[in-house]
Design a protein around this motif. Sequence first.
Motif, PDB file in Angstrom:
ATOM      1  N   ASN A  91       0.816  -1.211   0.000  1.00 42.91           N
ATOM      2  CA  ASN A  91       0.000   0.000   0.000  1.00 42.91           C
ATOM      3  C   ASN A  91       0.855   1.270   0.000  1.00 42.91           C
ATOM      4  OD1 ASN A  91      -2.640   1.049  -0.077  1.00 42.91           O
ATOM      5  ND2 ASN A  91      -2.612   1.481   2.104  1.00 42.91           N
ATOM      6  N   ILE A  92       2.099   1.152   0.518  1.00 38.84           N
ATOM      7  CA  ILE A  92       2.965   2.338   0.559  1.00 38.84           C
ATOM      8  C   ILE A  92       4.366   2.063   0.018  1.00 38.84           C
ATOM      9  CG2 ILE A  92       1.780   3.613   2.394  1.00 38.84           C
ATOM     10  CD1 ILE A  92       3.701   2.372   4.407  1.00 38.84           C
ATOM     11  N   CYS A  93       4.576   0.893  -0.574  1.00 36.67           N
ATOM     12  CA  CYS A  93       5.905   0.548  -1.093  1.00 36.67           C
ATOM     13  C   CYS A  93       5.826   0.172  -2.569  1.00 36.67           C
ATOM     14  CB  CYS A  93       6.514  -0.624  -0.316  1.00 36.67           C
ATOM     15  SG  CYS A  93       6.977  -0.250   1.376  1.00 36.67           S
ATOM     16  N   GLN A  94       6.890   0.474  -3.299  1.00 33.29           N
ATOM     17  CA  GLN A  94       7.003   0.083  -4.695  1.00 33.29           C
ATOM     18  C   GLN A  94       8.456  -0.263  -4.992  1.00 33.29           C
ATOM     19  OE1 GLN A  94       6.557   3.434  -7.503  1.00 33.29           O
ATOM     20  NE2 GLN A  94       6.401   4.755  -5.688  1.00 33.29           N
ATOM     21  N   ALA A  95       8.726  -0.725  -6.204  1.00 30.11           N
ATOM     22  CA  ALA A  95      10.084  -1.109  -6.586  1.00 30.11           C
ATOM     23  C   ALA A  95      11.056   0.027  -6.293  1.00 30.11           C
ATOM     24  CB  ALA A  95      10.125  -1.468  -8.064  1.00 30.11           C
ATOM     25  N   GLY A  96      12.162  -0.322  -5.668  1.00 24.73           N
ATOM     26  CA  GLY A  96      13.171   0.662  -5.294  1.00 24.73           C
ATOM     27  C   GLY A  96      13.099   1.082  -3.844  1.00 24.73           C
ATOM     28  N   ASP A  97      11.974   0.759  -3.179  1.00 22.43           N
ATOM     29  CA  ASP A  97      11.817   1.105  -1.770  1.00 22.43           C
ATOM     30  C   ASP A  97      12.395   0.005  -0.880  1.00 22.43           C
ATOM     31  OD1 ASP A  97      10.526   3.453  -2.423  1.00 22.43           O
ATOM     32  OD2 ASP A  97       8.516   2.606  -2.244  1.00 22.43           O
ATOM     33  N   SER A  98      12.491   0.301   0.407  1.00 22.87           N
ATOM     34  CA  SER A  98      12.948  -0.692   1.378  1.00 22.87           C
ATOM     35  C   SER A  98      12.105  -0.602   2.635  1.00 22.87           C
ATOM     36  CB  SER A  98      14.426  -0.480   1.730  1.00 22.87           C
ATOM     37  OG  SER A  98      14.597   0.725   2.469  1.00 22.87           O
ATOM     38  N   ILE A  99      12.156  -1.672   3.418  1.00 22.63           N
ATOM     39  CA  ILE A  99      11.515  -1.690   4.730  1.00 22.63           C
ATOM     40  C   ILE A  99      12.539  -2.162   5.751  1.00 22.63           C
ATOM     41  CG2 ILE A  99       9.242  -2.144   3.722  1.00 22.63           C
ATOM     42  CD1 ILE A  99       9.479  -5.030   4.647  1.00 22.63           C
ATOM     43  N   VAL A 100      12.328  -1.786   6.997  1.00 32.93           N
ATOM     44  CA  VAL A 100      13.164  -2.242   8.106  1.00 32.93           C
ATOM     45  C   VAL A 100      12.306  -3.138   8.985  1.00 32.93           C
ATOM     46  CG1 VAL A 100      14.403  -1.548  10.190  1.00 32.93           C
ATOM     47  CG2 VAL A 100      14.692  -0.237   8.079  1.00 32.93           C
ATOM     48  N   SER A 101      12.808  -4.320   9.302  1.00 35.33           N
ATOM     49  CA  SER A 101      12.030  -5.267  10.100  1.00 35.33           C
ATOM     50  C   SER A 101      12.849  -5.832  11.245  1.00 35.33           C
ATOM     51  CB  SER A 101      11.544  -6.427   9.220  1.00 35.33           C
ATOM     52  OG  SER A 101      10.924  -7.435  10.001  1.00 35.33           O
ATOM     53  N   ALA A 102      12.193  -6.026  12.380  1.00 35.20           N
ATOM     54  CA  ALA A 102      12.812  -6.791  13.461  1.00 35.20           C
ATOM     55  C   ALA A 102      13.134  -8.182  12.933  1.00 35.20           C
ATOM     56  CB  ALA A 102      11.873  -6.876  14.656  1.00 35.20           C
ATOM     57  N   SER A 103      14.255  -8.733  13.330  1.00 35.64           N
ATOM     58  CA  SER A 103      14.688 -10.029  12.794  1.00 35.64           C
ATOM     59  C   SER A 103      13.889 -11.190  13.354  1.00 35.64           C
ATOM     60  CB  SER A 103      16.182 -10.238  13.085  1.00 35.64           C
ATOM     61  OG  SER A 103      16.432 -10.175  14.482  1.00 35.64           O
ATOM     62  N   GLN A 104      13.329 -11.037  14.537  1.00 31.41           N
ATOM     63  CA  GLN A 104      12.629 -12.133  15.193  1.00 31.41           C
ATOM     64  C   GLN A 104      11.137 -12.053  14.870  1.00 31.41           C
ATOM     65  OE1 GLN A 104      13.857 -11.866  19.290  1.00 31.41           O
ATOM     66  NE2 GLN A 104      15.949 -12.449  18.836  1.00 31.41           N
ATOM     67  N   ILE A 105      10.779 -12.623  13.714  1.00 34.39           N
ATOM     68  CA  ILE A 105       9.399 -12.630  13.244  1.00 34.39           C
ATOM     69  C   ILE A 105       9.076 -13.999  12.659  1.00 34.39           C
ATOM     70  CG2 ILE A 105       9.277 -10.141  12.804  1.00 34.39           C
ATOM     71  CD1 ILE A 105       9.795 -10.743   9.831  1.00 34.39           C
ATOM     72  N   TYR A 106       7.846 -14.189  12.285  1.00 32.91           N
ATOM     73  CA  TYR A 106       7.354 -15.450  11.726  1.00 32.91           C
ATOM     74  C   TYR A 106       8.110 -15.824  10.447  1.00 32.91           C
ATOM     75  CZ  TYR A 106       3.993 -18.391   9.144  1.00 32.91           C
ATOM     76  OH  TYR A 106       3.395 -19.374   8.400  1.00 32.91           O
ATOM     77  N   GLY A 107       8.430 -17.104  10.303  1.00 35.24           N
ATOM     78  CA  GLY A 107       9.213 -17.567   9.160  1.00 35.24           C
ATOM     79  C   GLY A 107       8.559 -17.283   7.818  1.00 35.24           C
ATOM     80  N   GLY A 108       7.225 -17.400   7.739  1.00 35.36           N
ATOM     81  CA  GLY A 108       6.537 -17.106   6.495  1.00 35.36           C
ATOM     82  C   GLY A 108       6.688 -15.646   6.099  1.00 35.36           C
ATOM     83  N   THR A 109       6.710 -14.767   7.095  1.00 32.82           N
ATOM     84  CA  THR A 109       6.903 -13.341   6.817  1.00 32.82           C
ATOM     85  C   THR A 109       8.333 -13.073   6.382  1.00 32.82           C
ATOM     86  OG1 THR A 109       5.217 -12.845   8.488  1.00 32.82           O
ATOM     87  CG2 THR A 109       6.596 -11.023   7.752  1.00 32.82           C
ATOM     88  N   ILE A 110       9.293 -13.791   6.957  1.00 32.56           N
ATOM     89  CA  ILE A 110      10.682 -13.659   6.516  1.00 32.56           C
ATOM     90  C   ILE A 110      10.803 -14.054   5.050  1.00 32.56           C
ATOM     91  CG2 ILE A 110      13.025 -14.576   6.784  1.00 32.56           C
ATOM     92  CD1 ILE A 110      12.494 -14.791   9.783  1.00 32.56           C
ATOM     93  N   ASN A 111      10.150 -15.155   4.658  1.00 31.58           N
ATOM     94  CA  ASN A 111      10.177 -15.554   3.252  1.00 31.58           C
ATOM     95  C   ASN A 111       9.552 -14.486   2.357  1.00 31.58           C
ATOM     96  OD1 ASN A 111      11.427 -18.050   3.636  1.00 31.58           O
ATOM     97  ND2 ASN A 111       9.485 -19.091   4.000  1.00 31.58           N
TER      98      ASN A 111
END
Length: 423
Positions: A91-111
Amino acid sequence: MRDETKCLHAGYTPGNGEPRVLPIVQSTTYVYDSADEVAAIFDDPTRGLCYSRFGNPTVMAVEEKIAALEGGVGAMCTTSGQAAVLLAVLNICQAGDSIVSASQIYGGTINLFSHTLKRLGISCIYVDPSMTDEEIKAAFGPRTRLVFGETIANPALTVLDIERFARIAHEMEVPLLVDNTFATPILCKPFSFGADIVVHSTSKYMDGHAVQIGGVIVDGGKFDWTCGKFPELTEPDPSYHGISYTDSYGKMAYIIKARMQLMRDFGVYPAAHSAFLLNLGLETLPVRMKQHCENALRVAGYLEQSEAVERVIYPGLASDAGYALAEKYLKGASGVVSFLIKGGREAAKVFMDNLHLASNEVHVADIRTCVLHPASETHRQLTDEQLLAAGIDGGMVRFSVGLEHTDDILADLEGAFAAVAGR
């Protein structure tokens, strides 16, 4: 009437002569008297119902209830928790953008973040919550669009310091997106601590009975999308007659854009019957969460005393590293307990194979006790380095404590530990 009770009755309040339970509007489409009425709705679907690909009365009643429970301005249900996370990001990201995520999250979300979004040109930079503020900020780039974390991480069970991550995100002028699946709004309301967007896999505690897959995005309505970084919300949308979401919808700009643009195009909207079943689960959510927390705390205390267990991870225990954060953010540590069994992977498999009451299944957080070995099941696509970053050891067992009598659950555990000792 308590606010929580009021929220549980949001979305559908029967009047004189109307059904007591939420009606199922099982229809793909809706009839209008004129072409002009239909045209007006296509110009702006908030004016009425157009097509059940992105709006249905039964589903919308449940959306209103979940938004009320979380304290948000609006919500949109999806066909799965993964779909909710995907649309929340796109909804707010497109090609060329990035996100920052906590490393300790659900494996499916990591994939999803590491592979699928990467193929779409969106990169994800993972940060360990133990990093300093400056180290986390160093992960941001000029086109970083959001920060992501889980209230209670699955299956590491680390508790997100929501206020800290919200502060960092806001200093960098991006929103904080929180997956609140394990806590539910009964145990934690992330918007109260500065989060901007909340997602859930409603397949878990919200549904409670493991009868359907579902997800939801909830908009807190407080983030300033006009800060200059989100033109897709502020500038005219050519796919909707040049509408500006912030100009036309104010605090609901984010969630309405998600519905009018992404749900229109992706169509990952649940059926009316699915929403009806979800609503049944929501009606008992406060009672169930209270019992899940009580049962899990007893099980965690038992495991902590077991000689077969190397370490117990449950933020409701005073000995847990996340206890202080749990005390700050949670009204109970949920029903999932993770623990490291002595003997590693092989011992974990023997243990699981000898459980009888607990089901070995790729699911978590419903009324029945179930168990899973993340390293060889849900997180098996991760490398050893990724497993370590996600807080997962080869001997880790995720034990989702159900609503059975705890005496029976503990007896099941004792039998499985005896099998490990006798192998």
